[in-house]
Write an enzyme that holds these catalytic residues in place. Structure first.
Site, PDB file in Angstrom:
ATOM      1  CE  LYS A 134      -3.817   0.274   2.345  1.00 30.23           C
ATOM      2  NZ  LYS A 134      -4.819   0.715   1.327  1.00 30.23           N
TER       3      LYS A 134
ATOM      4  CG  ASP B 214     -12.543   3.214   6.477  1.00 33.46           C
ATOM      5  OD1 ASP B 214     -13.787   3.231   6.472  1.00 33.46           O
ATOM      6  OD2 ASP B 214     -11.852   3.315   5.448  1.00 33.46           O
TER       7      ASP B 214
END
Length: 357
Positions: A97, A192
């Protein structure tokens, strides 16, 4: 010090890769790559892995990531682009990422500290962070690769996962959040929680990903800036009310996710044939009040035969999505209620302010 260099690798280390030539950017894979003074080797917080980084040409979306580790080959080379898509050249499978945020000065030191904290978390329901890169302006996080993709693809795909699979996934996510909130050395608020951030291993065990990233992504934000993190449909009300953010935001998001797992549908479905079913949290509470929970799982034979557990899951979810955060349980209490260790009391209306307006 959060980042230390691998003591056994010199600055002139050659990264040897497989011999069949491929051209990536301006570098031929199959040639050698040297780590120089501007590209130091760096190691993971656990010390199990060492990494090298090399930017390809002027295209910042292309780079090479070399990984040394103890178990399989001595040298592995992976290249990825800015969207996190990886090509495995040989050996270890990883997911990368790339963070699109710049940090400087004190924030840079804090970035390294926070990544180090994430790297030291170890739990069977968390995706393991293998290491990170902070070469110049590049911020890369290297994770273990999980073969069965996201919970979103599994849950909302063409085939309905079994009721047993869904309940086990719910238990796993709850235990992972409990670890982040109460059992790891530094408390981590995910901010999240959603199906896209739950990955599944080869045995379909739930593994929470992207934990700790909320704080990393806000390092360059002013402390007075109430920057909302999270995803629509899973975001707790306090985000919009300028209230302090606590672990209860994760509890709220887990409640929404628990209803999705129970009913095997998305939390918001504006294409539903019935308007009353469009918002899952509202419909689930209505079914609970009207004692028609069988409607939530009407096409699921296994769940229909296990309505006692369906009711327990729905009750726990309603407690989790309480608008008043003081009424929401902790993840320890959530885990105990889900597993039947303690009885679930009858939950109140989750949105009393809306219902009396």
């Amino acid at each position: 010090m959060a980042l230390v260099f691998f003591p056994l690798i010199s600055l002139l280390l050659l990264l040897l890769v497989r011999t069949d030539a491929q051209t990536v950017g301006n570098l031929t894979v199959g040639a050698s790559l040297s780590a120089d003074e501007n590209s130091h080797p760096w190691i993971s917080p656990s010390g199990d892995y060492a990494f090298g980084f090399h930017q390809l040409s002027s295209d910042k979306s292309l780079f090479l990531l070399a990984i040394w580790y103890n178990k399989i080959p001595d040298r592995t080379l992976v290249w990825v682009n800015s969207y996190g898509i990886l090509r495995l050249v040989t050996g270890l499978q990883v997911a990368v990422k790339r963070l699109n945020t710049l940090v400087h000065g004190h924030a840079e030191k804090e970035f390294k500290t926070e990544v180090n904290v994430i790297g030291q978390t170890h739990h069977k329901n968390l995706v393991r962070l293998l290491g990170f890169c902070d070469e110049g302006e590049n911020r890369l996080l290297v994770y273990e690769y999980l073969s069965n993709g996201t919970l979103a693809s599994f849950l909302f795909g063409g085939l309905r996962p079994s009721w047993i699979q869904r309940t086990q996934i719910a238990f796993g996510i709850a235990r992972g959040l409990l670890y982040l909130h109460e059992e790891c050395s530094t408390q981590i608020i995910h901010c999240d929680i959603k199906p896209q951030n739950i990955l599944l291993d080869e045995y379909y065990n739930a593994r929470i990903s992207d934990f700790g990233l909320a704080k990393l992504l806000m390092l360059n934000q002013s402390q007075t800036n109430t920057y909302i993190r999270g995803t629509k449909g899973y975001v707790a009300p306090e985000w919009f009310r300028n209230l302090p953010i606590s672990v209860k935001v994760d509890v709220y998001s887990f409640g929404v996710l628990l209803l999705e797992l129970t009913c095997c549908r998305k939390s918001v479905d504006m294409e539903s044939s019935s308007e009353e079913r469009a918002i899952l949290t509202d419909w689930a509470y209505d079914c609970y009040l009207e004692e028609t929970l069988d409607l939530l799982v009407e096409n699921d034979v296994d769940a229909q035969h296990d309505l006692a557990k369906v009711e327990r899951f729905v009750q726990v979810a309603i407690w989790c999505i309480q608008e008043d955060l003081s009424l929401r349980p902790t993840m320890r209490e959530v885990t105990q209620m889900l597993e039947g260790v303690v009885q679930v009391p009858a939950p109140p209306c989750p949105c009393p302010y809306a219902s009396t307006a």
